[in-house]
Design a protein around this motif. Structure first.
Motif, PDB file in Angstrom:
ATOM      1  N   THR A  12      46.033  50.589  47.110  1.00 36.24           N
ATOM      2  CA  THR A  12      44.799  49.879  47.438  1.00 36.24           C
ATOM      3  C   THR A  12      43.647  50.673  46.855  1.00 36.24           C
ATOM      4  O   THR A  12      43.489  51.861  47.152  1.00 36.24           O
ATOM      5  N   TYR A  13      42.875  50.020  45.993  1.00 29.77           N
ATOM      6  CA  TYR A  13      41.727  50.698  45.378  1.00 29.77           C
ATOM      7  C   TYR A  13      40.552  50.688  46.348  1.00 29.77           C
ATOM      8  O   TYR A  13      40.495  49.819  47.225  1.00 29.77           O
ATOM      9  N   PRO A  14      39.629  51.615  46.165  1.00 33.09           N
ATOM     10  CA  PRO A  14      38.410  51.568  46.975  1.00 33.09           C
ATOM     11  C   PRO A  14      37.766  50.189  46.807  1.00 33.09           C
ATOM     12  O   PRO A  14      37.732  49.678  45.696  1.00 33.09           O
ATOM     13  N   ARG A  16      39.003  47.831  48.664  1.00 32.94           N
ATOM     14  CA  ARG A  16      40.078  47.091  49.322  1.00 32.94           C
ATOM     15  C   ARG A  16      40.846  46.118  48.436  1.00 32.94           C
ATOM     16  O   ARG A  16      41.421  45.144  48.922  1.00 32.94           O
ATOM     17  N   VAL A  17      40.868  46.325  47.147  1.00 38.13           N
ATOM     18  CA  VAL A  17      41.764  45.524  46.296  1.00 38.13           C
ATOM     19  C   VAL A  17      43.156  46.144  46.383  1.00 38.13           C
ATOM     20  O   VAL A  17      43.345  47.286  45.969  1.00 38.13           O
ATOM     21  N   THR A  18      44.112  45.401  46.953  1.00 37.68           N
ATOM     22  CA  THR A  18      45.492  45.909  46.949  1.00 37.68           C
ATOM     23  C   THR A  18      46.153  45.421  45.671  1.00 37.68           C
ATOM     24  O   THR A  18      46.461  44.249  45.528  1.00 37.68           O
ATOM     25  N   ALA A  19      46.318  46.351  44.731  1.00 33.60           N
ATOM     26  CA  ALA A  19      46.799  45.990  43.393  1.00 33.60           C
ATOM     27  C   ALA A  19      48.315  45.912  43.343  1.00 33.60           C
ATOM     28  O   ALA A  19      48.882  45.140  42.566  1.00 33.60           O
ATOM     29  N   VAL A  20      48.985  46.742  44.166  1.00 30.56           N
ATOM     30  CA  VAL A  20      50.452  46.786  44.189  1.00 30.56           C
ATOM     31  C   VAL A  20      50.892  46.877  45.639  1.00 30.56           C
ATOM     32  O   VAL A  20      50.335  47.654  46.414  1.00 30.56           O
ATOM     33  N   GLY A  37      54.243  40.551  33.595  1.00 27.65           N
ATOM     34  CA  GLY A  37      53.505  39.668  34.502  1.00 27.65           C
ATOM     35  C   GLY A  37      52.143  39.407  33.914  1.00 27.65           C
ATOM     36  O   GLY A  37      51.728  40.087  32.975  1.00 27.65           O
ATOM     37  N   PRO A  38      51.419  38.431  34.462  1.00 29.28           N
ATOM     38  CA  PRO A  38      50.113  38.097  33.896  1.00 29.28           C
ATOM     39  C   PRO A  38      49.102  39.216  34.116  1.00 29.28           C
ATOM     40  O   PRO A  38      49.320  40.102  34.954  1.00 29.28           O
ATOM     41  N   SER A  39      48.022  39.154  33.385  1.00 28.35           N
ATOM     42  CA  SER A  39      46.964  40.149  33.489  1.00 28.35           C
ATOM     43  C   SER A  39      46.487  40.249  34.942  1.00 28.35           C
ATOM     44  O   SER A  39      46.317  39.240  35.617  1.00 28.35           O
ATOM     45  N   GLY A  40      46.333  41.472  35.429  1.00 30.06           N
ATOM     46  CA  GLY A  40      45.816  41.680  36.779  1.00 30.06           C
ATOM     47  C   GLY A  40      46.876  41.732  37.868  1.00 30.06           C
ATOM     48  O   GLY A  40      46.559  41.886  39.046  1.00 30.06           O
ATOM     49  N   CYS A  41      48.162  41.637  37.499  1.00 29.16           N
ATOM     50  CA  CYS A  41      49.207  41.589  38.537  1.00 29.16           C
ATOM     51  C   CYS A  41      49.606  42.978  39.021  1.00 29.16           C
ATOM     52  O   CYS A  41      50.409  43.108  39.946  1.00 29.16           O
ATOM     53  N   GLY A  42      49.078  44.044  38.401  1.00 26.76           N
ATOM     54  CA  GLY A  42      49.336  45.390  38.910  1.00 26.76           C
ATOM     55  C   GLY A  42      50.235  46.254  38.039  1.00 26.76           C
ATOM     56  O   GLY A  42      50.627  47.353  38.445  1.00 26.76           O
ATOM     57  N   LYS A  43      50.538  45.819  36.836  1.00 26.40           N
ATOM     58  CA  LYS A  43      51.457  46.564  35.966  1.00 26.40           C
ATOM     59  C   LYS A  43      50.931  47.957  35.626  1.00 26.40           C
ATOM     60  O   LYS A  43      51.630  48.955  35.769  1.00 26.40           O
ATOM     61  N   THR A  44      49.677  48.008  35.150  1.00 28.73           N
ATOM     62  CA  THR A  44      49.097  49.289  34.767  1.00 28.73           C
ATOM     63  C   THR A  44      49.022  50.220  35.974  1.00 28.73           C
ATOM     64  O   THR A  44      49.284  51.424  35.859  1.00 28.73           O
ATOM     65  N   THR A  45      48.709  49.660  37.115  1.00 29.21           N
ATOM     66  CA  THR A  45      48.617  50.476  38.328  1.00 29.21           C
ATOM     67  C   THR A  45      49.962  51.142  38.637  1.00 29.21           C
ATOM     68  O   THR A  45      50.006  52.325  38.983  1.00 29.21           O
ATOM     69  N   VAL A  46      51.060  50.396  38.474  1.00 29.66           N
ATOM     70  CA  VAL A  46      52.390  50.986  38.716  1.00 29.66           C
ATOM     71  C   VAL A  46      52.623  52.152  37.746  1.00 29.66           C
ATOM     72  O   VAL A  46      53.030  53.243  38.149  1.00 29.66           O
TER      73      VAL A  46
HETATM   74  P1  ADP Z   1      47.573  44.662  34.980  1.00 35.31           P
HETATM   75  O1  ADP Z   1      47.851  45.938  34.272  1.00 35.31           O
HETATM   76  O2  ADP Z   1      48.812  43.918  35.390  1.00 35.31           O
HETATM   77  O3  ADP Z   1      46.656  43.771  34.223  1.00 35.31           O
HETATM   78  P2  ADP Z   1      46.096  46.315  36.859  1.00 35.31           P
HETATM   79  O4  ADP Z   1      47.078  47.253  37.457  1.00 35.31           O
HETATM   80  O5  ADP Z   1      45.223  46.852  35.798  1.00 35.31           O
HETATM   81  O6  ADP Z   1      46.843  44.991  36.378  1.00 35.31           O
HETATM   82  O7  ADP Z   1      45.158  45.761  38.001  1.00 35.31           O
HETATM   83  C1  ADP Z   1      45.647  45.180  39.187  1.00 35.31           C
HETATM   84  C2  ADP Z   1      44.474  44.811  40.103  1.00 35.31           C
HETATM   85  O8  ADP Z   1      43.796  45.987  40.512  1.00 35.31           O
HETATM   86  C3  ADP Z   1      43.425  43.941  39.438  1.00 35.31           C
HETATM   87  O9  ADP Z   1      42.946  43.039  40.382  1.00 35.31           O
HETATM   88  C4  ADP Z   1      42.362  44.930  39.031  1.00 35.31           C
HETATM   89  O10 ADP Z   1      41.099  44.315  38.986  1.00 35.31           O
HETATM   90  C5  ADP Z   1      42.443  45.952  40.139  1.00 35.31           C
HETATM   91  N1  ADP Z   1      42.052  47.306  39.678  1.00 35.31           N
HETATM   92  C6  ADP Z   1      42.623  47.989  38.659  1.00 35.31           C
HETATM   93  N2  ADP Z   1      42.072  49.210  38.516  1.00 35.31           N
HETATM   94  C7  ADP Z   1      41.108  49.295  39.478  1.00 35.31           C
HETATM   95  C8  ADP Z   1      40.174  50.310  39.873  1.00 35.31           C
HETATM   96  N3  ADP Z   1      40.133  51.492  39.249  1.00 35.31           N
HETATM   97  N4  ADP Z   1      39.365  50.035  40.918  1.00 35.31           N
HETATM   98  C9  ADP Z   1      39.420  48.858  41.566  1.00 35.31           C
HETATM   99  N5  ADP Z   1      40.268  47.857  41.252  1.00 35.31           N
HETATM  100  C10 ADP Z   1      41.107  48.066  40.226  1.00 35.31           C
END
Ligand code: ADP
Ligand code: MG
Length: 364
Positions: A12-14, A16-20, A37-46
């Protein structure tokens, strides 16, 4: 070489976006795992959590059975390749590749050896003196890979490494990266939103949506047995066709009714629909373009498995031809034989291979 174990990882990012959410996965040593998965689904975060570039909100991450939640990125022995290459513009190809090793105070002779070896694997030997601006996109991407290879990491993480390349180069680099994996015999975790990369490169695919895992399996199993409409529509090109149908029973047989036509459902599938309580209910029938036809044997032998529609558009893709046909107000894509010549606007029959039909809940 390393295995990874992600246990109920959440981020959960500051703000409150729960990305994963609750992401659990075991990645075997030497596996080539694809996160798609589509853009924004949390791949980069993982990936960033695995690399140690992002703090884990909850859950546990193990590398080779060692809990690494609190281990710094530089001590994880993991290399990450980014979409935008992130090369240093003022350094030569050689120095870009050597940079991380110099920082780690690796002896000069070893640096030279590792850079030479990586340059050989990636066919960069003649370019070592050049600056990034003197390279093509594909060459820059190879330098970015080289920078990861020279470190001889336990795990390679790649975040959409080909998305800045044009289609032809992308196809070429897909093969190069797959070969690289064979060569290095190291664990690869590869992120993409491109379904072709997902289907062709890895040994296993994880499909994600809204921070949640939808399905984990081999490319073929996911293609043949998608668990829901999202997965079915996302993988494959063209994606799966969906038609809303009513499930009915007549004389002991199950049919999928669409407007004034009804398609017979094979016995086993029909029985399953009945057991699941779908009799008299609307469900979504899914079928891939290659399991529909515009002419031929199936249509001749099983006229009852055909629907009438109007040809809206023909797409020639070289080796394949697709018809876009409007059936009962819905457009379906049909792979037809290249010899089939039909004028746009004509009425056509579309044969359904009913043994290849999927049924989904409307919400999935
Ligand atoms: P993907 O790589 O699948 O496109 P991300 O992991 O980049 O997805 O992002 C997943 C979600 O987390 C998105 O809604 C994105 O806006 C949010 N997010 C990513 N990085 C941050 C961050 N540093 N702070 C707040 N929200 C973030
Ligand atoms: Mg991303």
């Amino acid at each position: 070489m390393a295995s990874l174990y992600l246990k109920n990882l959440s981020k959960t990012y500051p703000g409150r976006v729960t990305a994963v959410r609750d992401f659990s996965l075991e990645i075997k040593d030497q596996e080539f795992l694809i996160l798609v998965g589509p853009s924004g689904c949390g791949k980069t975060t993982v990936l960033r959590m695995i690399a140690g570039l992002e703090e884990i909100s909850s859950g546990e991450l193990y590398i080779d059975d060692r809990l690494v939640n609190d281990v710094a990125a530089k001590d994880r022995d993991i290399a990450m390749v980014f979409q935008n290459y992130a090369l240093y513009p003022h350094l030569s190809v050689h120095d870009n590749m050597a940079f991380g090793l110099k920082l780690r105070k690796i002896p000069k002779a070893e640096i030279r050896k590792n850079v030479q070896e990586a340059a050989r694997i990636l066919a960069l030997e003649d370019l070592l003196k050049r600056k990034p601006r003197e390279l093509s996109g594909g060459q820059r991407q190879r330098v970015a890979l080289g920078r990861a290879i020279v470190r001889k990491p336990k795990v390679f993480l790649m975040d959409e490494p080909l998305s800045n390349l044009d289609a032809q180069l992308r196809a070429q680099m897909r093969i190069e990266i797959a070969k690289l994996h064979k060569n290095l015999q190291t664990t690869f975790v590869y992120v993409t939103h491109d379904q072709t990369e997902a289907m062709t490169m890895g040994t296993r695919i994880v499909v994600m949506k809204d921070g949640l895992i939808q399905q984990i399996d081999s490319p073929q199993s996911i293609y043949d047995h998608p668990v829901n409409m999202f997965v079915a529509g996302f993988l494959g090109s063209p994606g799966m066709n969906f038609l809303e149908v009513l499930i009915i029973e007549q004389n002991g047989c199950i049919f999928a009714k669409l407007a004034d036509a009804q398609l017979p459902v094979p016995a086993a599938g029909g029985q399953k629909l009945k057991e699941q309580g779908y009799l008299g209910k609307e469900v979504v029938l899914g079928i891939r373009a290659e399991h529909l036809c515009g002419s031929g044997d199936l249509l001749d032998r099983h006229p009852e498995c055909a629907l009438r529609g109007r040809l809206e558009f023909t797409e020639l893709r070289g080796a394949e031809t697709y018809h876009y046909v409007k059936i009962a107000g819905r457009e379906v894509v049909v792979r037809v034989s290249p010899e089939q010549r039909t004028e746009t606007g004509q009425e056509v029959r579309v044969g359904f291979n009913m043994s290849k039909v999927h049924f989904f809940d409307q919400e999935s």
